[in-house]
Scaffold this motif. Structure first.
Motif, short mmCIF file in Angstrom:
data_model
loop_
_atom_site.label_atom_id
_atom_site.label_comp_id
_atom_site.label_asym_id
_atom_site.label_seq_id
_atom_site.Cartn_x
_atom_site.Cartn_y
_atom_site.Cartn_z
N VAL A 120 -0.70 6.19 -7.38
CA VAL A 120 -2.09 5.76 -7.61
C VAL A 120 -2.77 6.48 -8.77
O VAL A 120 -3.63 5.89 -9.44
CB VAL A 120 -2.91 5.85 -6.30
N THR A 121 -2.39 7.69 -9.07
CA THR A 121 -3.02 8.43 -10.17
C THR A 121 -2.32 8.21 -11.50
O THR A 121 -2.72 8.79 -12.50
CB THR A 121 -3.05 9.94 -9.86
N LYS A 122 -1.29 7.39 -11.53
CA LYS A 122 -0.50 7.20 -12.75
C LYS A 122 -0.98 6.05 -13.62
O LYS A 122 -0.31 5.69 -14.58
CB LYS A 122 0.96 7.03 -12.40
N GLY A 123 -2.09 5.45 -13.27
CA GLY A 123 -2.61 4.39 -14.12
C GLY A 123 -3.37 3.35 -13.33
O GLY A 123 -3.45 3.40 -12.10
N PRO A 124 -3.93 2.38 -14.06
CA PRO A 124 -4.76 1.37 -13.39
C PRO A 124 -3.97 0.39 -12.52
O PRO A 124 -4.51 -0.09 -11.53
CB PRO A 124 -5.45 0.66 -14.55
N VAL A 125 -2.73 0.10 -12.87
CA VAL A 125 -1.98 -0.89 -12.09
C VAL A 125 -1.69 -0.39 -10.68
O VAL A 125 -2.00 -1.09 -9.70
CB VAL A 125 -0.70 -1.34 -12.83
N PRO A 126 -1.12 0.82 -10.51
CA PRO A 126 -0.91 1.28 -9.13
C PRO A 126 -2.22 1.42 -8.35
O PRO A 126 -2.26 1.14 -7.15
CB PRO A 126 -0.24 2.65 -9.30
N ALA A 127 -3.29 1.83 -9.03
CA ALA A 127 -4.59 1.95 -8.35
C ALA A 127 -5.08 0.57 -7.90
O ALA A 127 -5.57 0.41 -6.78
CB ALA A 127 -5.61 2.61 -9.27
N LEU A 128 -4.95 -0.43 -8.77
CA LEU A 128 -5.35 -1.79 -8.42
C LEU A 128 -4.51 -2.32 -7.25
O LEU A 128 -5.04 -2.95 -6.33
CB LEU A 128 -5.22 -2.71 -9.63
N LEU A 129 -3.21 -2.04 -7.27
CA LEU A 129 -2.34 -2.47 -6.17
C LEU A 129 -2.75 -1.81 -4.86
O LEU A 129 -2.76 -2.46 -3.81
CB LEU A 129 -0.88 -2.16 -6.49
N ALA A 130 -3.08 -0.53 -4.92
CA ALA A 130 -3.48 0.19 -3.70
C ALA A 130 -4.78 -0.39 -3.14
O ALA A 130 -4.88 -0.64 -1.93
CB ALA A 130 -3.64 1.68 -3.99
N VAL A 131 -5.75 -0.63 -4.00
CA VAL A 131 -7.03 -1.17 -3.55
C VAL A 131 -6.87 -2.59 -3.01
O VAL A 131 -7.40 -2.94 -1.95
CB VAL A 131 -8.07 -1.12 -4.69
N LEU B 49 0.83 -1.20 0.00
CA LEU B 49 0.00 0.00 0.00
C LEU B 49 0.87 1.26 0.00
O LEU B 49 0.66 2.18 -0.81
CB LEU B 49 -0.94 0.01 1.20
N LEU B 50 1.85 1.31 0.87
CA LEU B 50 2.70 2.51 0.96
C LEU B 50 3.52 2.74 -0.30
O LEU B 50 3.81 3.88 -0.65
CB LEU B 50 3.60 2.42 2.19
N SER B 51 3.88 1.66 -0.98
CA SER B 51 4.66 1.83 -2.22
C SER B 51 3.77 2.18 -3.41
O SER B 51 4.24 2.80 -4.37
CB SER B 51 5.47 0.57 -2.52
N SER B 52 2.51 1.82 -3.38
CA SER B 52 1.63 2.10 -4.52
C SER B 52 0.87 3.42 -4.38
O SER B 52 0.49 4.01 -5.39
CB SER B 52 0.65 0.95 -4.75
N LEU B 53 0.66 3.90 -3.18
CA LEU B 53 -0.10 5.15 -2.99
C LEU B 53 0.48 6.35 -3.73
O LEU B 53 -0.27 7.10 -4.35
CB LEU B 53 -0.26 5.47 -1.51
N PRO B 54 1.80 6.58 -3.70
CA PRO B 54 2.32 7.76 -4.42
C PRO B 54 2.10 7.70 -5.94
O PRO B 54 2.14 8.72 -6.61
CB PRO B 54 3.82 7.75 -4.11
#
Length: 108
Positions: A77-88, A70-75
């Motif tokens: 999260v707005t750069k595409g679907p993969v970081p958003a999916l990882l955060a969720v 979560l902490l690595s994907s949050l920064p």
């Protein structure tokens, strides 16, 4: 013997992380994606095995892996679907394992 239900999310997210790390590497030659995916995925899979065996620290390991992911994907999260999916996904797994750990501590 069926896998205890609490191990299933860790298995699923572990495989997802490892697959994502390899995919990120193959698409962009991103070594950090490969290392992070394998590292966090391995922690999830180790945690799942600990949970499955009833050994100590499995829930804590899965909760820690969720926090790292979560902490690595949050920064990003707005750069595409993969970081958003990882955060969720990591937030969901973290909430599940946090609730599980809280329940275990209150019933001990």
């Amino acid at each position: 013997m069926p896998v205890p239900q609490s191990a299933l999310p860790a298995y699923a997210v572990g495989v997802l992380c490892i697959t994502g790390g390899f995919t990120g590497y193959l698409r962009t030659r991103s070594v950090p994606s490969l290392v992070a995916g394998i590292g966090v995925g391995a922690l999830y899979l180790w945690s799942a095995e600990q949970i499955k065996k009833g050994a100590p620290n499995g829930i804590e390991g899965a909760l820690g892996a969720s926090a790292i992911l979560l902490l690595s994907s949050l920064p990003r999260v707005t750069k595409g679907p993969v970081p958003a999916l990882l955060a969720v996904t990591s937030a969901g797994a973290g909430a599940y394992y946090g609730k599980t750990l809280y329940g275990l501590q209150n019933h001990a």
